[in-house]
Write an enzyme that holds these catalytic residues in place. Structure first.
Site, PDB file in Angstrom:
ATOM      1  N   GLU A 232     -32.721  55.680  68.317  1.00  0.00           N
ATOM      2  CA  GLU A 232     -31.256  55.934  68.693  1.00  0.00           C
ATOM      3  C   GLU A 232     -30.512  55.392  67.285  1.00  0.00           C
ATOM      4  O   GLU A 232     -30.738  54.608  66.766  1.00  0.00           O
ATOM      5  CB  GLU A 232     -31.115  55.084  69.877  1.00  0.00           C
ATOM      6  N   GLU A 237     -19.243  52.646  67.217  1.00  0.00           N
ATOM      7  CA  GLU A 237     -19.569  51.991  68.622  1.00  0.00           C
ATOM      8  C   GLU A 237     -18.476  50.790  68.660  1.00  0.00           C
ATOM      9  O   GLU A 237     -18.562  50.156  67.791  1.00  0.00           O
ATOM     10  CB  GLU A 237     -20.855  51.669  68.755  1.00  0.00           C
TER      11      GLU A 237
END
Length: 411
Positions: A232, A237
C-alpha cells in the site's frame, strides 16, 4: 757464606711474633755471605683477606630459577597471554574490516538514474469518474460510513465532474431527524481505478483536501483483494482537523525496512513498514503543516508527484505556485525536481516484490481505526461516532477536488 738469625734460638725452632692485628709474623731470616748480609724473608706474608682489599665470595646460584622468557616470542606465552592476544586481534579485525563494511552498508543508496517518461493514462474532465469502480458497503478499516455505489453517489451529489475539476465528498443531508438517519454511519464514497499498476510516475493535481472532526481521507494506491501482500502506498492522508500536515506512508508484509540512508525533506515517523508492527502504522513520513488542510486549500492546493520504480518510491509535494515547468508541459523529469518530500529506497526493501497490481484509490472514511483511535486527543467534541451521526453541517469542508490525474510509464 754463613747463616744467621738476628734473634737466635736453638736450631730447629721457629720464633713468631704478633702484630697489632693479632696475626702471627715470621721473624726475618737472614744469610750472610762474603759480601755481607742478604735478607731472604722479611715481614709477614701478604694478607689476602684484609679489610682494605676484600674479594667477595661468588654468589650462590638458585638451581630452580629459569632464564626469563622474551615477551615477543609466542612459544613462551601462557594461556592468559594468548587470550589477551586473541582479544586484541579480534578488536583490530573489527576495526579494520567490520567497521568499514558497516560504514559502506550504512551509506548504500540506490541509483535513481533519470528515466524517460511518456503519458500512459489520464483521468480528467467530465469523464474523470468513468475510469473508477465504486466500492460499496461497510468500510474494511472499520470506518463509520456507508460507501455508496455510483448511482447513489450521483443522486446525493457525492461525486461530480466538470471540464477542469472532479469532486468527491461526504454526505451533509442526513441528520438526526432523517429517515433513515446516520446512526449506523454516514454516506461517503470510495473509488478505485479500473487499471492496476506495477510502477510508474503519477501526477495528482489536488485543489482541495477534506478535513474536519471525524474525517479520515486518503489518496492512495493498493490491491484491495491482496492486502497487505501487494503493499500500500499512501500519497496523501490526514485525520480529524488535519492541522499537522500531510502524511506519506508504506504498508507491507515482512522484510521492508527504512532504517537506511534516505534523501528527503520530510520527517520520518517509523522505519518498519511491516503491517503487524506499531498497530499497522507503516513507515510514514510527515511534512509541514501547510501541506494539508486549511492552509493548503487556501493556497489553491498543488501537485503530488509519486515515482514508483524498482530502485525505490519517492513522493514530491509542490505548492500551486511552485509546480515544475516540465510537469505543466507534460514531460516530467523527476531528476530535476530536487529533494523529495518522502524517500523509500530499496536498500532493505525489495520494492518490486512488495508492491504490485495496485489501483489508485480516493476515499473519505469517517472515524475508523485511525481517526477514531486519535479522536479523543484531537480537540474535537463528544465522541467520534456520535459527532459524525448527529452533525451533518460539520462536513461541508470534507471534500476532495482534483484537476487531473496523469500516469506516465518509463520507455
Amino acid at each position: 757464606m754463613g747463616w744467621e738469625n738476628s734473634n737466635y734460638q736453638a736450631p730447629g725452632s721457629r720464633t713468631t711474633r704478633t702484630n697489632r692485628t693479632n696475626r702471627t709474623e715470621l721473624t726475618p731470616f737472614q744469610v750472610r755471605d762474603s759480601n755481607g748480609q742478604v735478607e731472604l724473608l722479611s715481614g709477614s706474608p701478604p694478607d689476602y683477606y684484609s679489610s682494605e682489599r676484600q674479594i667477595p665470595p661468588p654468589p650462590r646460584r638458585n638451581m630452580t630459577q629459569q632464564p626469563s622468557a622474551p615477551w615477543w616470542n609466542p612459544r613462551y606465552w601462557r594461556k592468559r597471554t594468548w587470550a589477551i592476544a586473541v582479544t586484541i586481534f579480534i578488536i583490530i579485525l573489527v576495526i579494520v574490516i567490520v567497521v568499514p563494511v558497516e560504514v559502506v552498508k550504512a551509506n548504500r543508496y540506490p541509483d535513481y538514474t533519470a528515466l524517460n517518461y511518456s503519458l500512459a493514462d489520464e483521468y480528467t474532465g467530465t469523464t474523470f469518474f468513468d475510469n473508477f469502480n465504486y466500492f460499496e458497503g461497510y468500510d474494511p478499516a472499520e470506518g463509520f460510513v456507508h460507501y455508496v455505489p455510483q448511482a447513489r453517489a450521483t443522486q446525493l451529489n457525492l461525486t461530480y465532474a466538470s471540464s477542469d475539476s472532479a469532486v468527491l465528498r461526504v454526505d451533509t443531508s442526513v441528520g438526526p431527524s432523517s429517515v433513515p438517519d446516520a446512526s449506523t454511519g454516514r454516506f461517503s464514497v470510495r473509488v478505485e481505478s479500473k487499471t492496476q499498476y506495477d510502477n510508474g510516475l503519477f501526477i495528482f493535481d489536488v485543489k482541495h483536501t477534506p478535513y474536519g472532526c471525524g474525517t479520515w481521507p486518503a489518496l492512495w494506491l493498493v490491491d484491495s483483494n491482496n492486502w497487505p501482500t501487494n503493499g500500500e502506498i499512501d500519497v496523501m492522508e490526514a485525520v480529524n482537523q488535519a492541522s499537522d500536515g500531510n502524511q506519506m506512508t508504506l504498508h507491507t508484509t515482512d522484510n521492508c525496512q527504512m532504517n537506511v540512508k534516505r534523501i528527503m525533506s520530510g520527517t520520518n515517523l517509523n522505519t518498519n513498514c511491516y503491517n503487524v508492527t506499531n498497530d499497522n502504522a507503516g513507515c510514514g513520513v510527515k511534512t509541514a503543516a501547510d501541506t494539508y488542510g486549511t492552509a493548503y486549500n487556501d493556497a489553491q492546493g498543488g501537485v503530488m508527484a509519486l515515482e514508483w520504480r524498482d530502485e525505490g518510491i519517492r513522493v514530491w509535494q509542490f505548492g500551486r505556485s511552485s509546480i515544475p515547468s516540465d510537469i505543466s508541459a507534460r514531460s516530467p523529469d523527476p531528476s530535476t525536481w530536487g529533494t523529495a518530500s518522502a524517500d523509500f529506497p530499496n536498500t532493505n526493501c525489495d520494492i518490486s516484490s512488495h508492491f504490485r497490481n495496485q489501483s489508485i484509490i480516493v476515499n473519505i472514511d469517517l472515524c475508523g481505526q485511525y481517526a477514531g483511535g486519535v479522536y479523543a486527543d484531537s480537540g474535537c467534541p463528544s465522541n467520534c461516532t456520535d459527532y459524525v451521526a448527529n452533525n451533518p453541517d460539520a462536513f461541508t469542508n470534507a471534500f476532495w477536488e482534483f484537476g487531473a490525474f496523469e500516469v506516465y510509464k518509463a520507455s
